[in-house]
Design an enzyme around this catalytic site. Structure first.
Site, mmCIF file in Angstrom:
data_model
loop_
_atom_site.group_PDB
_atom_site.id
_atom_site.type_symbol
_atom_site.label_atom_id
_atom_site.label_comp_id
_atom_site.label_asym_id
_atom_site.label_seq_id
_atom_site.Cartn_x
_atom_site.Cartn_y
_atom_site.Cartn_z
ATOM 1 C CG ASP A 10 -0.839 -8.589 6.871
ATOM 2 O OD1 ASP A 10 -1.818 -7.891 6.535
ATOM 3 O OD2 ASP A 10 0.205 -8.636 6.195
ATOM 4 C CB VAL A 58 12.032 -8.296 -19.410
ATOM 5 C CG1 VAL A 58 12.493 -7.302 -20.475
ATOM 6 C CG2 VAL A 58 11.121 -7.595 -18.427
ATOM 7 C CB CYS A 92 -0.903 0.006 1.239
ATOM 8 S SG CYS A 92 -1.855 -1.514 1.478
#
EC number: 6.3.5.4
Length: 653
Positions: free
Chosen positions: A100, A292, A2
């Site tokens: 959590d 990639v 976050c």
């Protein structure tokens, strides 16, 4: 994963506080596109942008305990939250959510700031303790998750990214010239220093307590090694390998915990292949892998990627990265890194994380950390050869070993032994220098400072960027084995501030993708630190003990591969196709004079040389460094000045 933000101090009325927190949170929407929230009380505010991965339904933040005495804004994951929850429930704590985040709240209630010692995770969080009227801000041991802070108007503001702090009225972007010098020496500023004058970064493994007495910061963890004379390991190598594999398997297993699918990056190298092989049994719906590919043979590893996909049977997809893609995305890369870079390597990872998100995934495991923990980089072998040469400086044979170290650098094969010894600083090396292992890198990178302007050189007169590294070495550093000293330098001053930042958190979170790193589980790091250097680097075979521990997991062609460092085309990316308009604009004499950091005449010659697609290390470093610094200045300093009036007006309103 976050974005967190907030403040401490009695400098705002509640209505203004909510508005400010919302603006700050809005600048971090890419980190948490799923939800947002704010919490305010007298003299304190918390904000949050959420990327929902654990506790999808009930994990909203900021989160408080039942009586509201403890509130938290948390970024990251606590991988051992299941075990911690069970322990806390046994003590009588009652949980209202499956997240959590609540585990951290109750653990803090139980033992206070010492809760950080029990957390196995990648985290940055802020806890407001209303009873004690204090704020606790903490960052994980290895520095996976970032947190920045600034003291302004007798208040402390903090956030996951600096762009959120620039939303605070009165906080403007101004360059720290010493941080720029560090970028052009060690590839990144050394925390707490950042590119922004007056803005600090909480270093890895540190916590901060803020209360009415002020700000107190302390280190709660650091990687450490035994004294060189105390490294005799009586255990059999096979036993060490067995314990290593068990630890790595558990580190991978707990990082597969999520309420959403978990995928993995697959470069085709040893480290990511090991993680994919260990993760596959825990991916009940099948493992998704991502990679990639490049159209340049020296950078592309698609052959090995495809071989591992076939061996594991993963559902795989790749993003093709060419020069146009790197040049096209580079301004966005700098906006996310919030600091200049001297390599284009972050750009392909920016594209990869976007691809992962477009494929509907939020979480990926990666192999970062193995090279630092198990001595996988060429710099460790190079230091060993330099030490070997220093003991016989007149030898004409020993410098030839450098050719074996860098087979992917064809220019070295043409150099004489004398030239090789001079380039790598092997002839007159000081074996007692604490930075012995890294001096050649620092010197070769710093060669690009020749393009600094006279004014910048004057401002930096007498300053040596490496002094800040020396001042942060632990007290017992000199007693460690030389290889362990080199590992410490790489782990503390490149891994968190460049690998996990510019190439890691900032690139993945640009698209709301969380990276997880089993090799950086602190239990594994502490275990590996006690393994003798010879088991990690055996002759010229890097990561020997890791290869032995995982020999049964991989095809021999992968398990026996020599390390191929991850690289991307540098200055060539901007000239192999259509040259972006921003290159000429930012390298114009007017733009360089306005910034005042680089010599316009020298930069003009460099631009002309790079347009001819030079392969020189110094020129590539200088070009990417100048371009990214100019982009950084345009993105933050210029725009911050332009936005200043709007922010001041908003504050007045």
């Amino acid at each position: 994963m976050c974005g967190i933000l907030g403040y401490f101090g009695n400098g705002m009325v509640p209505a203004d506080a909510v508005s400010l927190l919302e603006r700050m949170a809005g600048s971090l929407q890419h980190r948490g596109p799923d939800e947002d929230g704010v919490f305010t009380s007298v003299g304190v505010g918390l904000g949050h942008r959420r990327l929902s991965i654990v506790g999808l339904v009930d994990g909203q933040q900021p989160m408080s305990n039942v009586d509201g005495s403890i509130s938290i804004s948390f970024n990251g994951e606590i991988f051992n939250h299941v075990e911690l929850r069970q322990s806390l429930e046994a003590k009588g704590y009652v949980f209202r959510t499956t997240s959590d985040t609540e585990v951290i709240i109750h653990l803090y209630q139980d033992i206070g700031p010492d809760c950080v010692y029990l957390l196995n995770g990648d985290f940055a969080f802020a806890i407001w303790d209303a009873t004690r009227q204090r704020m606790l801000i903490a960052r994980d041991r290895m520095g996976v998750r970032p947190v920045f802070y600034v003291e302004h108007s007798r208040m402390l503001f903090f956030a996951s990214e600096i762009k959120a702090l620039l939303k605070v009225p009165g906080i403007d972007a101004e360059i720290d010239p010493f941080a720029l010098d560090q970028v052009f020496t060690m590839w990144a500023p050394v925390p707490p220093r950042t590119m922004f004058k007056g803005v600090s970064e909480l270093p890895a493994g540190h916590l901060m307590i803020v209360d009415t007495n002020g700000v107190s910061i302390r280190q709660y963890w650091d990687v450490s090694f035994p004294d060189a004379g105390d490294m005799a390991d009586e255990r059999d190598e096979a036993d060490i390998a067995e314990e290593l594999l068990a630890l790595l398997d558990d580190a991978t297993a707990i990082r597969m915990r999520a309420d959403v699918p978990v995928g993995a990056y697959l470069s085709g190298g040893l480290d990511s292949s090991i993680i994919c092989a260990l993760a596959k049994p825990y991916a009940t719906a099948g493992l998704r892998t991502f990679s990639v590919t490049f159209d340049t043979a020296e950078h592309d590893e698609s052959h090995f990627q495809n071989e591992m996909v076939q061996a594991l049977g993963t559902r795989h997809s790749a993003v093709a990265c060419g020069p146009d893609q790197i040049a096209g995305i580079f301004p966005s890369v700098i906006a996310q890194t919030e600091k200049p870079v001297i390599r284009t390597a972050p750009a392909p990872l920016h594209l990869l994380s976007r691809h992962v998100r477009e494929e509907g995934m939020k979480v990926v495991l990666t192999g970062e950390g193995a090279d630092e923990v198990f001595a996988g980089y060429d710099i460790f072998k190079e230091a060993r050869v330099r030490s070997f040469c220093a003991r016989q400086p007149a030898s004409s044979r020993r410098p030839l070993l450098f050719r074996r170290l860098y087979p992917y650098l064809p220019g070295l094969s043409q150099q004489t032994p004398e030239a090789l010894a001079a380039f790598f600083g092997a002839g007159n090396a000081n074996l007692d220098d604490p930075l012995f292992s890294h001096r050649p890198r620092y010197r070769s990178t710093a060669a690009a400072k020749i393009f600094f302007s006279c004014d910048l050189k004057a401002r930096l007169a007498g300053y040596d960027a490496t002094d800040e590294v020396l001042s942060r070495l632990p007290r017992d550093f000199a007693r460690w084995h030389p290889q362990h000293r080199a590992q410490y330098l790489e782990t503390k001053f490149l891994l968190p501030d460049y690998i996990l930042s510019s190439q890691g958190d900032r690139m993945s979170m640009a698209h709301g993708v969380e990276g997880r790193f089993p090799f950086l589980d602190h239990r594994l790091v502490e275990f590996a630190s006690r393994i003798s250097p010879g088991m990690k680097l055996k002759g010229f075979v890097e990561k020997h003990i890791l290869r032995r521990a995982t020999a049964g997991l991989l095809p021999p062609s992968i398990g026996n591969r020599t390390k191929q460092p991850y690289r991307a085309p540098d200055s060539r990316s901007f000239f192999a196709g259509q040259e972006p308009a921003y290159v000429e604009r930012l390298f114009s004499p007017r733009a360089l004079q306005e910034t005042g950091l680089f010599n316009p005449a020298a930069a003009e010659k460099l631009l002309a040389k790079c347009r001819r697609q030079t392969d020189g290390f110094r020129d590539n470093t200088a070009f990417v460094g100048i371009l990214s610094t100019q982009l950084w200045n345009e993105t933050f300093v210029t725009r911050s000045a332009g936005d200043r009036g709007d922010r001041e007006m908003t504050a007045v309103i």
